[in-house]
Scaffold this active site. Structure first.
Site, short mmCIF file in Angstrom:
data_model
loop_
_atom_site.label_atom_id
_atom_site.label_comp_id
_atom_site.label_asym_id
_atom_site.label_seq_id
_atom_site.Cartn_x
_atom_site.Cartn_y
_atom_site.Cartn_z
N SER A 1 -4.15 -5.29 -19.27
CA SER A 1 -4.91 -4.78 -18.49
C SER A 1 -5.38 -5.66 -17.08
O SER A 1 -5.83 -7.25 -17.36
CB SER A 1 -6.25 -4.06 -18.92
OG SER A 1 -5.88 -3.21 -20.14
N ARG B 1 -16.45 -8.13 -21.75
CA ARG B 1 -14.87 -9.00 -21.72
C ARG B 1 -15.65 -10.44 -21.23
O ARG B 1 -15.33 -11.12 -20.47
CB ARG B 1 -14.36 -8.29 -20.18
CG ARG B 1 -13.78 -7.02 -20.66
CD ARG B 1 -12.57 -6.45 -21.97
NE ARG B 1 -12.14 -5.95 -22.55
CZ ARG B 1 -12.66 -5.29 -22.99
NH1 ARG B 1 -14.39 -5.79 -23.63
NH2 ARG B 1 -12.35 -4.21 -24.37
N GLU C 1 -9.18 -9.09 -14.77
CA GLU C 1 -9.50 -8.99 -16.19
C GLU C 1 -8.43 -10.27 -16.62
O GLU C 1 -9.14 -10.82 -17.09
CB GLU C 1 -9.53 -8.57 -16.82
CG GLU C 1 -9.74 -8.13 -18.41
CD GLU C 1 -9.29 -7.12 -19.23
OE1 GLU C 1 -9.57 -6.55 -20.52
OE2 GLU C 1 -10.33 -5.97 -18.95
#
Length: 301
Positions: free
Chosen positions: A226, A176, A296
């Site tokens: 998420s 990520r 995130e």
């Protein structure tokens, strides 16, 4: 921002210019105050002229893609917001490579790739992100793959309005994360390398992944995907669930009862509700497991 600046932007931009535009209309969370100025450029020249102007007048700006991984402040953004999805949403295939505009949506590219018997993007079929945002964050789906694995080159525009191209060897991707996050550049287009495969197999894999997402994620409610990164060797959703976080609520924001790593907007959630809920969840997991969760989603204020 001075009225004169706003007027000048409206005068020279060929695309759409909106003032005090509610950003909740442009994010999947359906949360966010107004953008002082929101610009949807008509073409690359329009974008370059705008970037040049903002640079010369030291005006800050924020790029907005599909708005799927974002939480925007209730106060909105006192800067120029540039929305890319309407303009840079083209897709061009050549052999096993596909060049895409930064505003193109991942599920659309994955579907078109499957129709051509090209594999590699199946994981992206259920990610409602635009390519530009996905590349910046190296979006992916669990251990099924990340977009950074497929990239061969990226074209960007610099803060001064100059065009530049990065080759694969100049790009760094991790979980990520990408080195493009550290650069004040706007992604214009991306080239991906896919692999030939049986059309039916690719199509079946996509359908299987989409079905699984429908069964396990709150896709019918406003959310930003998420919320937390998965800790090494574990799942943020599992930790939150085991710590008793499912269904936890602050105002109009709630930890999804379907998937604990999602926060949903029940209809009236504010950004502050979501921020407070994130803090509660982090404390809950830290107290229960001694694990500090890392967010995130990106918060803009």
């Amino acid at each position: 921002m001075k009225q004169q600046i706003k007027q000048e932007i409206q005068d020279f931009v060929k695309g759409e210019v909106l003032f005090s535009e509610p950003l909740k209309r442009h994010t999947s969370f359906q949360i966010g105050g107004p953008a002082e100025v929101l610009v949807i450029p008509r073409d690359i020249d329009d974008l370059q002229n705008l970037i040049n102007y903002l640079y010369n007048h030291t005006i800050s700006y924020q790029i907005l893609g599909n708005g799927t991984n974002l939480l925007i402040s209730d106060q909105g953004l006192s800067k120029v917001v540039i929305k890319m999805t309407n303009l840079f949403n083209w897709i061009k295939f050549k052999d096993t490579k596909v060049k895409v505009g930064s505003g193109a949506k991942l599920p659309v590219i994955a579907k078109k790739a499957a129709e051509r018997g090209l594999s590699g993007l199946e994981f992206a079929a259920g990610l409602p992100a635009s390519v530009g945002g996905a590349v910046i964050m190296n979006a992916g789906a669990g251990n099924l793959g990340s977009i950074g694995d497929l990239i061969t080159q990226v074209k960007v525009i610099s803060p001064t309005g100059k065009l530049k191209q990065y080759q694969r060897r100049e790009l760094y991707f991790s979980y990520r994360k990408s080195n493009l996050q550290e650069k004040e550049e706007i992604i214009l287009e991306v080239e991906l390398e896919l692999k030939p495969a049986d059309k039916e197999n690719v199509h079946n894999k996509i359908q299987e992944l989409i079905l699984k997402r429908k069964q396990t994620q709150p896709l019918t409610m406003p959310n930003a995907g998420s919320v937390f990164k998965n800790p090494p060797g574990d799942s943020a959703g599992r930790l939150i669930d085991q710590a008793g976080g499912k269904g936890l609520r602050v105002g109009g924001a709630q930890v999804s009862t379907k998937h604990a790593n999602f926060i949903v907007n029940l209809g009236s959630a504010s950004a502050q509700n979501v921020l407070d809920l994130i803090c509660k969840v982090k404390k809950l997991v830290d107290d229960y497991f001694g694990v500090e969760l890392e967010t995130e989603i990106i918060y803009l204020d």
